[in-house]
Write a protein that holds these residues in place. Structure first.
Motif, short mmCIF file in Angstrom:
data_model
loop_
_atom_site.label_atom_id
_atom_site.label_comp_id
_atom_site.label_asym_id
_atom_site.label_seq_id
_atom_site.Cartn_x
_atom_site.Cartn_y
_atom_site.Cartn_z
N THR A 285 16.92 45.18 82.71
CA THR A 285 15.31 45.62 83.03
C THR A 285 13.90 43.92 82.14
OG1 THR A 285 14.37 47.39 82.70
CG2 THR A 285 13.09 46.63 81.58
N VAL B 93 18.80 57.13 84.11
CA VAL B 93 19.03 56.25 83.60
C VAL B 93 17.68 55.14 83.89
CG1 VAL B 93 21.57 55.16 83.99
CG2 VAL B 93 19.41 54.67 84.91
N HIS B 94 17.40 54.05 82.38
CA HIS B 94 15.80 53.94 83.11
C HIS B 94 15.37 52.81 82.55
CE1 HIS B 94 11.46 54.17 81.86
NE2 HIS B 94 11.54 53.52 80.28
N ALA B 95 14.63 52.30 83.87
CA ALA B 95 14.49 51.25 84.00
C ALA B 95 12.35 51.19 84.01
CB ALA B 95 15.00 50.49 85.48
N ASP C 212 13.18 56.81 85.92
CA ASP C 212 14.12 56.90 85.41
C ASP C 212 14.95 57.08 87.15
OD1 ASP C 212 13.81 57.68 82.74
OD2 ASP C 212 13.21 59.83 83.24
N TYR D 69 14.66 58.26 92.45
CA TYR D 69 13.77 57.88 91.04
C TYR D 69 12.65 58.82 91.01
CZ TYR D 69 11.08 55.92 94.71
OH TYR D 69 9.77 55.65 95.33
N THR E 269 22.91 51.00 85.50
CA THR E 269 21.75 51.01 84.62
C THR E 269 21.13 49.49 85.29
OG1 THR E 269 22.68 52.45 82.68
CG2 THR E 269 20.45 50.73 83.16
N ARG F 202 18.56 58.24 88.90
CA ARG F 202 19.76 59.13 89.23
C ARG F 202 19.86 59.33 89.87
NH1 ARG F 202 16.98 65.23 88.72
NH2 ARG F 202 16.93 65.68 90.90
#
Length: 601
Positions: free
Chosen positions: A60, A138-140, A120, A86, A57, A122
């Protein structure tokens, strides 16, 4: 288990479900034909275990050029390659950043080449045996210029909800944020909170809103500059309690008894129903927690002291609202006498089944007879007489005609007194040679546990079917259809009974329906996807069987698609309209997917 990334496991799981010994088993991947002799040999791989993989991750906000990382391992055949991908804001397909074969796994991402907003990320790891595992995303947030992000308050909300927004790359400028709302799909935005300064948070008293779905967004301003966030769609407000009724179990109660309640919720749906009992003057105790309709369970009353009891049900909806039923009071538990019941063997009975009759008595039990009769008749036939607990017998249902049957048990105690159980009614014997034997879903290159383009669903029959019984003139060749995904609440179910069926020219095809047993679409929503359907043959031990494959395309209408959280086991209920090549109607007995429960699509 991610079947779409382990094709050999899928095939072997299918063959096991069909009763195959793997030696000499073959398949055909050609278009459907009535008789197929094309076969291929299935050989076992040395490594059956997929790799493990986790995407790192990033911090951010993400700006400029960043390094994305992942970890992966495989103890048997090792990691052959790892791909980092992404999903851009508003995109439906994943973009590959890089593929590497060497640890530590990482690649450079120039975030300035794309739009700002939420991404997202992965990783896809493939081992030496060819099996692929996709990591959880996971998010950014990419913020190379000013970006405002509204935190998602959740799919379903009630009461007073905290709302918050973040402004990234805003520099030292003084920013003010307004949070707005509109009925889902509307355009007349109205303010919920205005003039918010850092940390840009406020409370939303949802009790002032109707029980409905809303879209939310945040607007940040500094002087003449204004920035609007991505829209958080379909936030369902539900401040209404469910409706719940405890079914009267009768009196006196003895032995193992069925207890039930009915519950409905018109907005977010019922999440669970709890059944409770209380002895006279005592506090309530839970004896069943149920999450799937019908809300019923079997409970051994001989675990309770004889006496007078009250019963009630408590229903909780997805939003967290609760309701308690009226109390069913003054019901007597008395296990000092003989009691006997029949455990429900299931709504559909095929082949040899076990029928069990729990029994108890204050004196010795001499025997228990288990009996059956065609539904609507009164001439009972013994299935067996058992003299030893647990009282049960095996019933070869192929010895009777297909149809509906009632079951009961008769206890004979040492006093010579007989006690007859309540009837378990209308259990359907169905030994049709044409039936569903497996249902599977597969993930393409989209998000695991979310219906999107490239995903697939397969329906496998025990014999070859006549494809023209699916629709006139069809020979199994690829044809355009629609895959319809509906929230379970639209079908008198719950949030966790979302259902798929297949349409052609707007009309449902007689392929039955597939219950996903999980939450794949928001409450009371329907989504329709373009899709392609083909029929092929799979030959197992010399028996040709039909496999219908539906490949999902783009979203055609509707929305509210969700990513399911929990593994589930799907259930396919076929239609009797489909027939074999010899004209035999298909059994309507439900069939569950083979293999371990997993996250579908």
């Amino acid at each position: 288990m991610r079947r779409s990334h382990r094709p050999m496991l899928v095939l072997l799981g299918l063959l096991v479900a069909l009763g195959s010994s793997l030696r000499g088993t073959g398949f055909s991947d050609a278009a459907f034909v009535r008789t197929s002799t094309n076969t291929a040999t299935v050989n076992a791989a040395a490594d059956w275990t997929p790799p493990t993989v986790t995407a790192g991750t990033p911090a951010t906000p993400v700006q400029g050029v960043v390094n994305l990382t992942a970890t992966a391992s495989d103890a048997e055949s090792g990691i052959a390659s790892l791909t980092l991908q992404y999903l851009a804001p508003g995109a439906s397909t994943w973009t590959t950043l890089c593929t590497t074969a060497t640890a530590p796994y990482s690649c450079s991402w120039d975030t300035r080449t794309g739009a700002d907003g939420g991404y997202d990320i992965r990783a896809r790891a493939t081992n030496g045996a060819g099996y692929t595992t996709v990591s959880d995303a996971v998010h950014a947030t990419v913020a190379n210029s000013v970006v405002v992000v509204l935190a998602d308050p959740g799919d379903v909300v009630r009461g007073t909800i905290p709302l918050s927004a973040s402004v990234y790359s805003g520099g030292a400028l003084p920013w003010l944020v307004t949070i707005q709302y509109v009925a889902s799909g509307g355009s007349n935005w109205k303010p919920l909170c205005t003039g918010l300064s850092a940390p840009f948070s406020c409370s939303w008293p949802t009790t002032s809103a109707t029980n409905d779905s809303f879209d939310l967004r945040a607007v940040a301003t500094s002087g003449a500059t204004s920035v609007t966030s991505a829209v958080v769609t379909d936030v369902l407000v539900d401040n209404g309690a469910p409706v719940v009724t405890m079914t009267d179990p009768g009196t006196p109660l003895s032995g193992t008894t069925t207890f039930a309640a009915s519950a409905t919720d018109a907005v977010s749906g019922v999440a669970q129903v709890v059944l409770q009992y209380a002895a006279a003057g005592g506090s309530y105790q839970t004896f069943c927690t149920l999450t799937v309709d019908p809300y019923s369970c079997r409970f051994a009353t001989n675990a309770l002291a004889d006496g007078t009891y009250s019963f009630r049900a408590i229903a909780t909806d997805v939003a967290g609202n609760t309701a308690t039923s009226a109390v069913v009071a003054n019901r007597v538990v008395d296990n000092t006498v003989s009691s006997v019941s029949v455990d429900d063997p299931g709504a559909y009975l095929t082949g040899t089944v076990t029928v069990t009759a729990p029994a108890s008595s204050s004196v010795a039990i001499t025997s228990v007879r288990i009996q059956r009769t065609p539904t609507g008749t009164s001439t009972w036939t013994d299935l067996c007489t058992d003299t030893t607990a647990p009282y049960s017998c095996t019933w070869d249902t192929r010895t009777v005609a297909d149809g509906s049957y009632d079951l009961r048990a008769v206890l004979l105690d040492a006093r010579g007194v007989t006690t007859t159980s309540p009837v378990v009614a209308a259990r359907r014997v169905d030994n049709s040679p044409l039936r569903g034997v497996d249902v599977q879903t597969g993930n393409g290159d989209g998000t695991l546990a979310r219906v999107d383009a490239g995903d697939s669903m397969t329906l496998t029959y025990s014999q070859q079917i006549n494809p023209a019984s699916v629709f006139a003139g069809w020979n199994g060749a690829a044809t355009a259809v629609s895959l319809r995904l509906r929230d379970g609440n639209l079908l008198s179910g719950t949030n966790k009974t979302d259902t798929v069926d297949i349409l052609r020219n707007g009309t449902a095809l007689p392929l039955g329906s597939v219950n996903l047993h999980e939450d794949y679409i928001k409450a009371r929503k329907t989504a329709t996807f373009n899709a392609t359907m083909t029929a092929t043959t799979v030959t197992v031990d010399g028996v040709p069987r039909t496999v219908i494959t539906i490949v999902v395309g783009t979203l055609a209408s509707g929305g509210g698609i969700k990513t399911a959280v929990n593994p589930s086991t799907t259930t396919w209920t076929p239609s009797a309209t489909v027939t074999s090549t010899t004209g035999v109607a298909c059994s309507t007995a439900p069939v569950s997917e083979s293999g371990a429960g997993d996250r579908e699509f």
